[in-house]
Design a protein around this motif. Structure first.
Motif, PDB file in Angstrom:
ATOM      1  N   THR A 172     -27.623  52.194   3.158  1.00  0.00           N
ATOM      2  CA  THR A 172     -29.052  51.962   2.984  1.00  0.00           C
ATOM      3  C   THR A 172     -29.643  51.064   4.070  1.00  0.00           C
ATOM      4  N   GLU A 173     -28.756  50.475   4.906  1.00  0.00           N
ATOM      5  CA  GLU A 173     -29.265  49.577   5.951  1.00  0.00           C
ATOM      6  C   GLU A 173     -28.792  49.953   7.353  1.00  0.00           C
ATOM      7  N   GLY A 174     -28.119  51.104   7.493  1.00  0.00           N
ATOM      8  CA  GLY A 174     -27.710  51.475   8.830  1.00  0.00           C
ATOM      9  C   GLY A 174     -26.708  52.595   8.862  1.00  0.00           C
ATOM     10  N   ILE A 175     -26.352  52.998  10.091  1.00  0.00           N
ATOM     11  CA  ILE A 175     -25.465  54.127  10.308  1.00  0.00           C
ATOM     12  C   ILE A 175     -24.622  53.891  11.550  1.00  0.00           C
ATOM     13  N   TRP A 176     -23.360  54.325  11.494  1.00  0.00           N
ATOM     14  CA  TRP A 176     -22.497  54.378  12.670  1.00  0.00           C
ATOM     15  C   TRP A 176     -22.020  55.800  12.845  1.00  0.00           C
ATOM     16  N   MET A 177     -21.985  56.264  14.100  1.00  0.00           N
ATOM     17  CA  MET A 177     -21.521  57.609  14.396  1.00  0.00           C
ATOM     18  C   MET A 177     -20.486  57.538  15.507  1.00  0.00           C
ATOM     19  N   ASN A 178     -19.311  58.092  15.226  1.00  0.00           N
ATOM     20  CA  ASN A 178     -18.197  58.078  16.167  1.00  0.00           C
ATOM     21  C   ASN A 178     -18.510  58.866  17.437  1.00  0.00           C
ATOM     22  N   ASP A 179     -18.985  60.100  17.297  1.00  0.00           N
ATOM     23  CA  ASP A 179     -19.304  60.907  18.469  1.00  0.00           C
ATOM     24  C   ASP A 179     -20.462  60.264  19.223  1.00  0.00           C
ATOM     25  N   GLY A 180     -20.188  59.869  20.455  1.00  0.00           N
ATOM     26  CA  GLY A 180     -21.178  59.145  21.243  1.00  0.00           C
ATOM     27  C   GLY A 180     -21.113  57.651  21.053  1.00  0.00           C
ATOM     28  N   SER A 181     -20.310  57.187  20.092  1.00  0.00           N
ATOM     29  CA  SER A 181     -20.153  55.750  19.790  1.00  0.00           C
ATOM     30  C   SER A 181     -21.508  55.073  19.681  1.00  0.00           C
ATOM     31  N   MET A 182     -22.268  55.479  18.649  1.00  0.00           N
ATOM     32  CA  MET A 182     -23.631  54.983  18.468  1.00  0.00           C
ATOM     33  C   MET A 182     -23.761  54.302  17.112  1.00  0.00           C
TER      34      MET A 182
END
Length: 450
Positions: A328-338
């Motif tokens: 509910t306060e954020g996101i991490w994405m492995n592809d692209g390390s974002m």
């Protein structure tokens, strides 16, 4: 002996021994030593043997493999390291049953074709020893129950050797989730997207590529792994992605899987690979592969989260486990390390590089042990997964990735097959903890020690 006949014998033996108390070693090792055996010393098994030899607190007392070349290579490796020669068990498919009777083994590492994992792990546990089994731990739903039932009958432990749980970035994300940086978790994404065409097919002489042979004419994993792509349509290798995500969401420890749905695309890429590399007239061009090129599974969890798992080992593509953690306060994405954390974002709706944030929240287990992990494969994670097994034996405690994890994560394979066969209908996921998930506490990655 074929596996069906072995399983019939194993079932009778299991029934007879189910009333017996847990078997305890009569000759326990000193607390500072762990005595290991290895069943399966092919390429993956030798990785574990090599890692064990880096540790002065580990003795390697026995190895088991029916392939003479694997035995010869492993013994040469052990001798070169200045270690004592282990006892060898190589007298046929069932010789591992003699190995598990030894009283100078505390734990046994299993790195064999998937269909042998459960028969071997059950035998190890019934022998009063810790079992460590490579991924996936089980092939059928009944096998998942067999692991759990054997553990509960004997008190012996089984750890699934899911090394990706120890990947540095996913452990940093676990650390962040536990500190509340993502808020309340709502969604995760993961998978196994790995072009394995040169693993499934080779020239029969080397492990990777060079031809389109498999089965009896193949070499290494192509001898057995490719057959699963012929016979099965589902997510047949879910745990690399699902393991870390299950820890993020406290599966089996305050949360559980409810049900899943799976879909599969048509199967095209393996056939095309054979035609492109071997020609349209090659005998293997006539093989029909059931496994869809891309399999998508969605899991509904008790606490309201969704998990999406992708499986693609047939297509030409770069490697990716496709991790994504959404709260509910954020996101991490492995592809692209974002990454995007709403409270600390420098610009709304804009990705930031994840590296500096992951470094800041590096998990304590990596902070303390990164130097030792430099010797290990897969970016160091092989060190940590074997370390977890060894430290559990030393402490006579449950391993950090336990038998209930092994059962639940691996069960996604047969359940996804069932969903696809039923037109992508929902399929209930059993509660292998039998209700204990409601009060179980997390045990994985709690501190720098474990």
């Amino acid at each position: 002996m074929n596996r069906r006949n072995f399983l019939q014998k194993s079932t009778l033996a299991a029934t007879a021994s189910s009333i017996l108390p847990s078997v305890k070693l009569t000759n326990p090792a000193p607390a500072d030593k762990v005595r290991l055996g290895f069943i399966g010393v092919g390429m993956r098994g030798r990785n574990h043997v090599a890692q064990a030899m880096y540790r002065p607190d580990v003795e390697i007392n026995a190895i088991c493999d029916i392939d003479p070349d694997s035995v010869k290579t492993t013994l040469a490796m052990i001798t070169k390291a200045g270690r004592k020669k282990p006892e060898v068990y190589a007298a046929g498919d069932e010789d591992f049953l003699n190995m598990v009777k030894r009283d100078d083994l505390d734990g046994i590492v299993i790195a064999t074709p998937w269909e042998w994992h459960v028969p071997m792990a059950v035998a190890v546990m019934r022998g009063g020893k810790y079992a460590a089994v490579e991924v996936s731990a089980t092939v059928t739903l009944q096998e998942s129950w067999d692991l759990v039932d054997t553990h509960e009958q004997t008190g012996s432990h089984c750890m699934i050797l899911e090394n990706v749980c120890y990947r540095r970035d996913v452990m940093a994300v676990l650390n962040m989730i536990r500190q509340g940086l993502f808020g309340e978790m709502t969604y995760t994404h993961c998978g196994y997207q790995h072009d394995l065409r040169e693993v499934k097919f080779n020239d029969g002489k080397k492990a990777y590529g060079g031809g389109v042979e498999f089965g009896e004419k193949g070499y290494s994993e192509a001898k057995w792994r490719t057959q699963h792509s012929i016979d099965r349509n589902g997510d047949i290798y879910p745990t690399h992605g699902l393991g870390p995500v299950a820890h993020w969401l406290n599966i089996n420890r305050g949360n559980k899987f409810n049900y899943l749905t799976s879909t599969a695309t048509k199967s095209r890429s393996l056939h095309k690979y054979i035609v492109d590399k071997g020609g349209a007239n090659h005998p293997n061009a006539k093989v029909n592969f059931k496994l869809g090129d891309v399999v998508t599974t969605v899991i509904d969890c008790f606490n309201g989260e969704n998990i999406v798992i992708m499986h693609d080992t047939n297509s030409p593509r770069p490697y990716s486990l496709g991790f994504r953690a959404q709260g509910t306060e954020g996101i991490w994405m492995n592809d692209g390390s974002m990454i995007y954390l709403e409270d600390s974002a420098t610009k709304p709706h804009t990705w930031q590089p994840a590296g500096p944030v992951l470094d800041k929240y590096d998990h304590p287990v990596w902070q303390k042990n990164a130097k030792e992990a430099e010797t290990a494969g897969h970016g160091g994670i092989d060190y940590f997964v074997l370390r977890g097994f060894i430290e559990a034996i030393k402490g006579q405690s449950a391993p950090p990735i336990d038998v209930y994890d092994a059962a639940a994560w691996s069960a996604i394979s047969p359940l996804s097959e069932l969903s696809i066969a039923r037109g992508s209908s929902p399929v209930e996921i059993p509660d292998f903890t039998r209700g204990k998930w409601r009060t179980n506490k997390p045990i994985f990655g709690l501190n720098a020690e474990y």
